[in-house]
Motif scaffolding. Sequence first.
Motif, mmCIF file in Angstrom:
data_model
loop_
_atom_site.group_PDB
_atom_site.id
_atom_site.type_symbol
_atom_site.label_atom_id
_atom_site.label_comp_id
_atom_site.label_asym_id
_atom_site.label_seq_id
_atom_site.Cartn_x
_atom_site.Cartn_y
_atom_site.Cartn_z
ATOM 1 N N THR A 165 -7.276 -7.783 4.662
ATOM 2 C CA THR A 165 -6.773 -9.132 4.401
ATOM 3 C C THR A 165 -7.725 -10.124 5.062
ATOM 4 O O THR A 165 -8.399 -9.801 6.039
ATOM 5 C CB THR A 165 -5.362 -9.360 4.967
ATOM 6 N N LEU B 293 0.848 -1.190 0.000
ATOM 7 C CA LEU B 293 0.000 0.000 0.000
ATOM 8 C C LEU B 293 0.884 1.240 0.000
ATOM 9 O O LEU B 293 1.874 1.305 0.731
ATOM 10 C CB LEU B 293 -0.891 0.035 1.250
ATOM 11 N N THR C 71 -8.252 -8.541 8.816
ATOM 12 C CA THR C 71 -7.569 -7.334 9.265
ATOM 13 C C THR C 71 -7.908 -6.233 8.267
ATOM 14 O O THR C 71 -7.821 -6.450 7.057
ATOM 15 C CB THR C 71 -6.048 -7.554 9.337
ATOM 16 N N LEU D 156 -13.015 0.561 12.095
ATOM 17 C CA LEU D 156 -12.522 1.730 11.356
ATOM 18 C C LEU D 156 -13.466 2.909 11.577
ATOM 19 O O LEU D 156 -13.028 4.047 11.797
ATOM 20 C CB LEU D 156 -12.417 1.425 9.859
ATOM 21 N N THR E 136 -2.316 5.288 8.959
ATOM 22 C CA THR E 136 -3.012 4.049 8.638
ATOM 23 C C THR E 136 -3.675 3.543 9.912
ATOM 24 O O THR E 136 -3.009 3.368 10.933
ATOM 25 C CB THR E 136 -2.024 2.984 8.141
ATOM 26 N N ALA E 137 -4.990 3.327 9.853
ATOM 27 C CA ALA E 137 -5.716 2.729 10.982
ATOM 28 C C ALA E 137 -5.831 1.234 10.710
ATOM 29 O O ALA E 137 -6.147 0.826 9.587
ATOM 30 C CB ALA E 137 -7.101 3.354 11.116
ATOM 31 N N ILE E 138 -5.534 0.422 11.714
ATOM 32 C CA ILE E 138 -5.482 -1.033 11.546
ATOM 33 C C ILE E 138 -6.285 -1.702 12.649
ATOM 34 O O ILE E 138 -6.136 -1.362 13.820
ATOM 35 C CB ILE E 138 -4.022 -1.533 11.621
ATOM 36 N N SER E 139 -7.110 -2.662 12.272
ATOM 37 C CA SER E 139 -7.837 -3.441 13.277
ATOM 38 C C SER E 139 -7.972 -4.876 12.805
ATOM 39 O O SER E 139 -8.048 -5.143 11.605
ATOM 40 C CB SER E 139 -9.223 -2.848 13.510
ATOM 41 N N THR E 140 -8.003 -5.806 13.734
ATOM 42 C CA THR E 140 -8.160 -7.216 13.380
ATOM 43 C C THR E 140 -9.207 -7.851 14.274
ATOM 44 O O THR E 140 -9.306 -7.525 15.457
ATOM 45 C CB THR E 140 -6.796 -7.944 13.484
ATOM 46 N N GLN F 221 -7.612 4.957 6.305
ATOM 47 C CA GLN F 221 -6.793 6.160 6.230
ATOM 48 C C GLN F 221 -7.450 7.248 7.050
ATOM 49 O O GLN F 221 -8.686 7.382 7.026
ATOM 50 C CB GLN F 221 -6.760 6.681 4.783
ATOM 51 N N PHE G 297 -7.721 -2.041 6.975
ATOM 52 C CA PHE G 297 -6.863 -0.864 6.930
ATOM 53 C C PHE G 297 -7.688 0.332 6.489
ATOM 54 O O PHE G 297 -8.513 0.231 5.577
ATOM 55 C CB PHE G 297 -5.708 -1.092 5.955
#
Lengths: 321, 321
Positions: A83, A30, A129, A72, A38-42, A133, A131
């Motif tokens: 992903t 990316l 997961t 998000l 970048t905001a990330i969560s799983t 912005q 992603f």
Amino acid sequence: MISEFDLIAKYFKRPAARADLGVGDDCALLRQTTGMQTAISTDMLVSGTHFFPDTDPEQLGHKALAVNLSDLAAMGATPTACTLAVAMQAPDESWIAAFAKGILTLADRYQCELIGGDTTRGPLNICITVFGQIPAGQALRRDGAKAGDDIWISGTIGDARLALAHLRQELILPEDQFQQVLPRLQKPVPRVELGIALRNIAHAALDLSDGLLGDLGHILDASHAGAAINTDDLPISSILRQQDEKWRLQCTLGGGDDYELCFTAPVEKREQVLEAARLSHTPVTRIGSIDPQPGIRLYNAAGPLARTGIHSFDHFATPEK
Amino acid sequence: MISEFDLIAKYFKRPAARADLGVGDDCALLRQTTGMQTAISTDMLVSGTHFFPDTDPEQLGHKALAVNLSDLAAMGATPTACTLAVAMQAPDESWIAAFAKGILTLADRYQCELIGGDTTRGPLNICITVFGQIPAGQALRRDGAKAGDDIWISGTIGDARLALAHLRQELILPEDQFQQVLPRLQKPVPRVELGIALRNIAHAALDLSDGLLGDLGHILDASHAGAAINTDDLPISSILRQQDEKWRLQCTLGGGDDYELCFTAPVEKREQVLEAARLSHTPVTRIGSIDPQPGIRLYNAAGPLARTGIHSFDHFATPEK
């Protein structure tokens, strides 16, 4: 037997749209832009814990991504990519096709591109997961609530828990009512547009996944504050309103799986909150306020309310009954 | 019973170091820099499929992260962060403590910060997503191999498969030999430094996780090319060298779990490849070359070699025996 590589390629591999590199290499790529975060969560969904083993695979695909998009939304981030890792006992192609449709239809709606994943054998387990912005510094965190802030929630809460109660035979709903609340459990709608609209307005936010009391508690812990909630103001559906007070409180306060946003904002921004709600076509309701004294105080028109018997949702706790 | 939130906080929540926001909110936040790309990979490890249920939790934690770091290595990316989602049947605190130690020790070695995750109840399943940084355009992709390129691999291959053969009682190793090859199965070392050193040198790369034949095949498919491999040149340990040819070929070509890099580079960059190997303290061996004709041709000093009976690893295929 069709191999895992073939299955992945057939249903999940699509040309990279916005990503520099998508599915099919060791990593996806990316692009970065200075000034953005970048905001990330799983989130991991397990058969038998988060959903019934016979859940419709298209709905399951939708929900697996929706609960992640909801994270998000709770940060005010714009979805960009995701992903998917999935374990399943056997590569049942029709199941996979429907599951992929559920995920990809929702992903397309939010331009959240599937950029990579893993497929393996094992008890059914889905780990997504996501992603997003967000301009640096504008994320809606949990630790920003201030004494005096209004507490708001989006939409209505409790219907997913009510549908679960029916499925668990804890209570019996008339069939037409059950069919009306069931989508709240099976096909939650992430409040992505509202989250984005609340940038620079809300002080703190999260999404309600484990019940209002527990989730609001996370904001209060992180913000070193307390709250007073008027339970008469909790926004509920006309169906939940027909239940007795015990179930109304269990479903709204202990609930779970609501995927509505709970956020705080200063009193002087009430108009801006309502404007954000209008712009994002998402109803919001003011349910109480933040105060400096730790803990959550419940009250209604009749006075203070005890929390006795209301259980928040914890995957490791003994299931409620 | 200790709640999932308490367990996460106790063993995995540490103050964010490089991340703008780490564990404990709806999302983690990573800063972006124009001109850089984020490399992302996810791997799911399932008890009974990828590891034995009684695997030492510290080794398991190490391996779960190592296989993901290996994907970053294969792109030439510098590790920055990771997320961890784990399902387990019961929150066994001593197991979690050892598992966390395995992950965090390796994460610290590569400054790969744990920034978020999910913990839930279910059959043991570990899903890690890793993030790396790489200057835009320098990633080692699978689709860059050119006819005439040398094919290289790092370290030695086949020992992890040999250890597995012993554990499966497909063959019996002397105890001292078994103890020497076992760490290759249990504690793989990701070739992160080599991958970074190969930026602007290698044309294509991936990490060997499913066996050389299958994995090299991915490079060839993506690059629309073929390869000729001299099996005499495959780098193997002195222990594997003592096995008969059938097992040597099965372990090296069909193998799996090697986590060495396989990469191609132009002939005129041989010196630069060897310098990258020196700088990263990683041995490399030239095993063949890329040619335009599709497929993999095996040969040794005695002439062409048939691929009969060598099975690549596919999690959905019937297990080899």
